[in-house]
Design an enzyme around this catalytic site. Structure first.
Site, short mmCIF file in Angstrom:
data_model
loop_
_atom_site.label_atom_id
_atom_site.label_comp_id
_atom_site.label_asym_id
_atom_site.label_seq_id
_atom_site.Cartn_x
_atom_site.Cartn_y
_atom_site.Cartn_z
N TYR A 77 21.50 -27.98 9.67
CA TYR A 77 21.52 -27.59 8.26
C TYR A 77 20.36 -28.25 7.52
CZ TYR A 77 23.08 -26.30 3.64
OH TYR A 77 23.12 -25.76 2.39
N PHE A 129 1.72 -6.03 -8.83
CA PHE A 129 2.51 -5.62 -7.68
C PHE A 129 3.95 -5.50 -8.15
CE2 PHE A 129 5.17 -6.08 -3.92
CZ PHE A 129 4.73 -4.96 -3.25
N THR A 130 4.69 -4.55 -7.58
CA THR A 130 6.02 -4.19 -8.09
C THR A 130 6.94 -5.40 -8.29
OG1 THR A 130 6.61 -3.74 -5.80
CG2 THR A 130 5.93 -1.85 -7.14
N ASP A 220 -1.14 -14.92 -4.85
CA ASP A 220 -0.25 -14.18 -3.94
C ASP A 220 -1.02 -14.04 -2.62
OD1 ASP A 220 1.10 -12.32 -2.44
OD2 ASP A 220 1.66 -11.07 -4.15
N LYS A 263 4.09 -10.34 6.35
CA LYS A 263 2.83 -9.62 6.57
C LYS A 263 1.91 -10.44 7.48
CE LYS A 263 4.41 -7.51 2.68
NZ LYS A 263 5.67 -7.88 2.02
N ARG A 387 3.05 5.45 -3.87
CA ARG A 387 2.50 4.37 -4.69
C ARG A 387 1.83 5.03 -5.89
NH1 ARG A 387 4.51 -0.75 -2.81
NH2 ARG A 387 6.09 0.36 -3.99
N PHE A 454 11.45 2.98 -7.13
CA PHE A 454 10.91 3.68 -5.95
C PHE A 454 11.76 3.44 -4.70
CE2 PHE A 454 9.15 -0.17 -4.09
CZ PHE A 454 9.02 -0.99 -5.20
N1 F0G Z 1 3.35 -9.61 -2.83
C1 F0G Z 1 2.74 -8.59 -2.19
C2 F0G Z 1 1.26 -8.41 -2.35
C3 F0G Z 1 3.48 -7.73 -1.39
O1 F0G Z 1 2.87 -6.73 -0.77
C4 F0G Z 1 4.88 -7.93 -1.27
C5 F0G Z 1 5.70 -7.03 -0.49
C6 F0G Z 1 5.47 -8.99 -1.97
C7 F0G Z 1 4.66 -9.82 -2.73
C8 F0G Z 1 6.96 -9.25 -1.91
O2 F0G Z 1 7.29 -9.77 -0.68
O3 F0G Z 1 8.75 -8.03 0.38
O4 F0G Z 1 8.67 -10.38 1.26
O5 F0G Z 1 9.78 -9.90 -0.88
N2 F0G Z 1 5.30 -5.92 -0.10
C9 F0G Z 1 5.98 -4.98 0.76
C10 F0G Z 1 5.12 -3.76 0.91
C11 F0G Z 1 7.37 -4.68 0.36
O6 F0G Z 1 5.59 -2.82 1.57
O7 F0G Z 1 3.99 -3.74 0.44
P1 F0G Z 1 8.70 -9.49 0.04
#
Ligand code: F0G
Length: 462
Positions: A77, A129-130, A220, A263, A387, A454
């Site tokens: 843990y 970014f979303t 990021d 990634k 997108r 989305f």
């Molecule tokens: N920042 C970037 C640039 C990303 O592309 C993503 C995720 C995140 C933050 C968030 O990270 O998914 O681990 O919570 N991108 C994915 C995509 C979902 O398909 O581009 P996460």
């Protein structure tokens, strides 16, 4: 006498040891499945997908070393040895002394946004970014896009479309005052702009400007090695530098980073929050126990952290990144043979089809990119994602759709997963849809969730 070399292509620096069967379905089956999924590729079952280019997030193939690492997971843990291995590598490759693990990138975004942002703040960034913007907004900030104009133009061949426009940033500082700007949020390469990098020179200029105003930079670093690769390829003075050297220099300008480890690190799950600021670190350590888990596992198993630690070592290997980006470039060059328009220059992780030009007969309200993604799926079982207007969401003040200039379908390449032959099939399908584009009609939205629509929005054919 030296031998004449005709040509020497890059090739993947690995061979395949384990395979996972995939299967082609019939067009009839796919027509039914996409209707059931509300014309949203996120709502398809993966068993109905042939070649999955939805995302490069968590979809990577791990190496034999990473799998072996999973077996030495220390599932204590508290104080797992895998946590310490990972921490050592975070220091080594990102140059950040303090670190907390999180279960994925958005968890780190959540924590850092809550720590740094006060209600009424402004967060400038190189395009949104979303999930990043949503967490900044939920913490009380207004996000302001300060990326260069070229980033919004899919035809512009600017080599560093991820750059920040210093005039836009200066204007914001003048308008709202430095005290209302907790940090500048910089991603590289910029996902929504088409996987476009920033240059080191631009980063230095932003750093100098912000230092004068005592504004910190946060990074990021989700696909940072790709940004480092583009700097090496395109920016004078970096040709001879290694990827780890460039990555270290990039990170040196930032107070901290967040990373979706799904990634660059070539794992299936994981996130990183790391910083040079001890006070921020202490707050993050405290918050992670509320939202994620103890600060030495942050919602992850020990084995996941081991796979991440090894992934960090593999992600900076030049041949790995070259093969990854080489695959994306190959796809773009094949699409050129059929004249299919996509965002230029070819980005790091994906090809972004220009749905606005491909379906130029559809207004943006008829969701051209959403439509194109579903048409490609029906044609061949290749899955991409929207997108464009759907991803952009609604303006929190007015409640109206945001109308982004970019209306794109992303074809994203999981790392070490597909072969050149898979890409050939995907390209042939896209070319077929492109040639028959005039017959395509749009969609209307019939269900819209409040956040990140989305992912779960549903549509019907017009
Ligand atoms: N920042 C970037 C640039 C990303 O592309 C993503 C995720 C995140 C933050 C968030 O990270 O998914 O681990 O919570 N991108 C994915 C995509 C979902 O398909 O581009 P996460």
């Amino acid at each position: 006498m030296a031998k004449k070399v005709i040509k020497r292509s890059w090739a993947e620096p690995f061979k395949i040891k384990v395979v996972e069967p995939i299967k082609m379905t019939t067009r009839e089956h796919r027509e039914k499945q996409i209707e059931i999924a509300g014309y949203n590729t996120f709502l398809l079952k993966s068993e109905d997908v042939y070649i999955d280019l939805l995302t490069d997030s968590g979809t990577n193939a791990m190496s034999d070393r990473q799998w072996a690492g999973m077996m030495v997971g220390d599932e204590a843990y508290a104080g797992s040895r895998n946590f310490y291995h990972l921490w050592d590598n975070v220091k080594k490759y990102y140059g950040m002394p303090y670190f907390v693990p999180t279960h994925q990138g958005r968890a780190a975004e959540h924590i850092i946004s809550k720590i740094l942002i006060k209600e009424g703040d402004f967060v400038p960034g190189n395009m949104y970014f979303t999930t990043t913007r949503l967490h900044q907004e939920l913490a009380g900030a207004t996000f302001v896009d300060v990326i260069i104009d070229e980033a919004h133009d899919p035809k512009s061949k600017h080599p560093f479309k991820g750059n920040i426009d210093l005039e836009k940033l200066k204007a914001l500082i003048e308008k709202v005052g430095a005290k209302k700007i907790p940090y500048v949020s910089i991603a590289g390469p910029v996902n929504m702009a088409g996987g476009q990098p920033f240059s080191m020179q631009n980063l230095r200029d932003v750093y100098d400007l912000c230092s004068k105003h005592k504004i910190k930079l946060w990074f990021d670093a989700t696909r940072a090695t790709e940004n480092a690769y583009f700097i090496k390829e395109r920016e004078a003075g970096y040709e001879e530098k290694s990827i780890p050297e460039i990555l270290k220099e990039i990170c040196s300008y930032f107070e901290g980073i967040w990373v979706s480890a799904k990634k660059d690190l070539m794992v299936n799950i994981g996130g990183i929050l790391a910083t040079k600021n001890k006070k921020v670190f202490e707050k993050a350590q405290n918050m992670v126990v509320v939202y994620e888990g103890l600060h030495t596992y942050g919602g992850l198993a020990g084995r996941d952290m081991e796979a991440m630690a090894i992934g960090l070592e593999e992600m900076v290997e030049f041949d790995n990144i070259r093969a990854r980006i080489g695959q994306v470039e190959y796809c773009g060059k094949e699409l050129d043979k059929y004249g299919v328009p996509y965002v230029l220059p070819i980005g790091g992780h994906a090809i972004f089809l220009d749905a606005k030009r491909i379906l130029s007969h559809l207004p943006q309200d008829a969701f051209p990119a959403q439509t194109l993604a579903s048409e490609i799926y029906v044609d061949s079982g290749v899955r991409g994602m929207e997108r464009g207007i759907v991803s952009a969401g609604r303006d929190p003040e007015t409640g109206e759709h945001r109308y982004p200039k970019l209306e794109l379908v992303r074809l994203t390449f999981p790392r070490r997963v597909y072969t050149q032959a898979h890409i050939d099939v995907a390209v042939e399908s896209i070319a077929t849809v492109y040639q028959n584009r005039k017959n395509i009609t749009g969609l209307k939205m019939i269900y819209e969730p409040e956040y990140l629509r989305f992912f779960q929005g549903r549509f019907e054919k017009l």
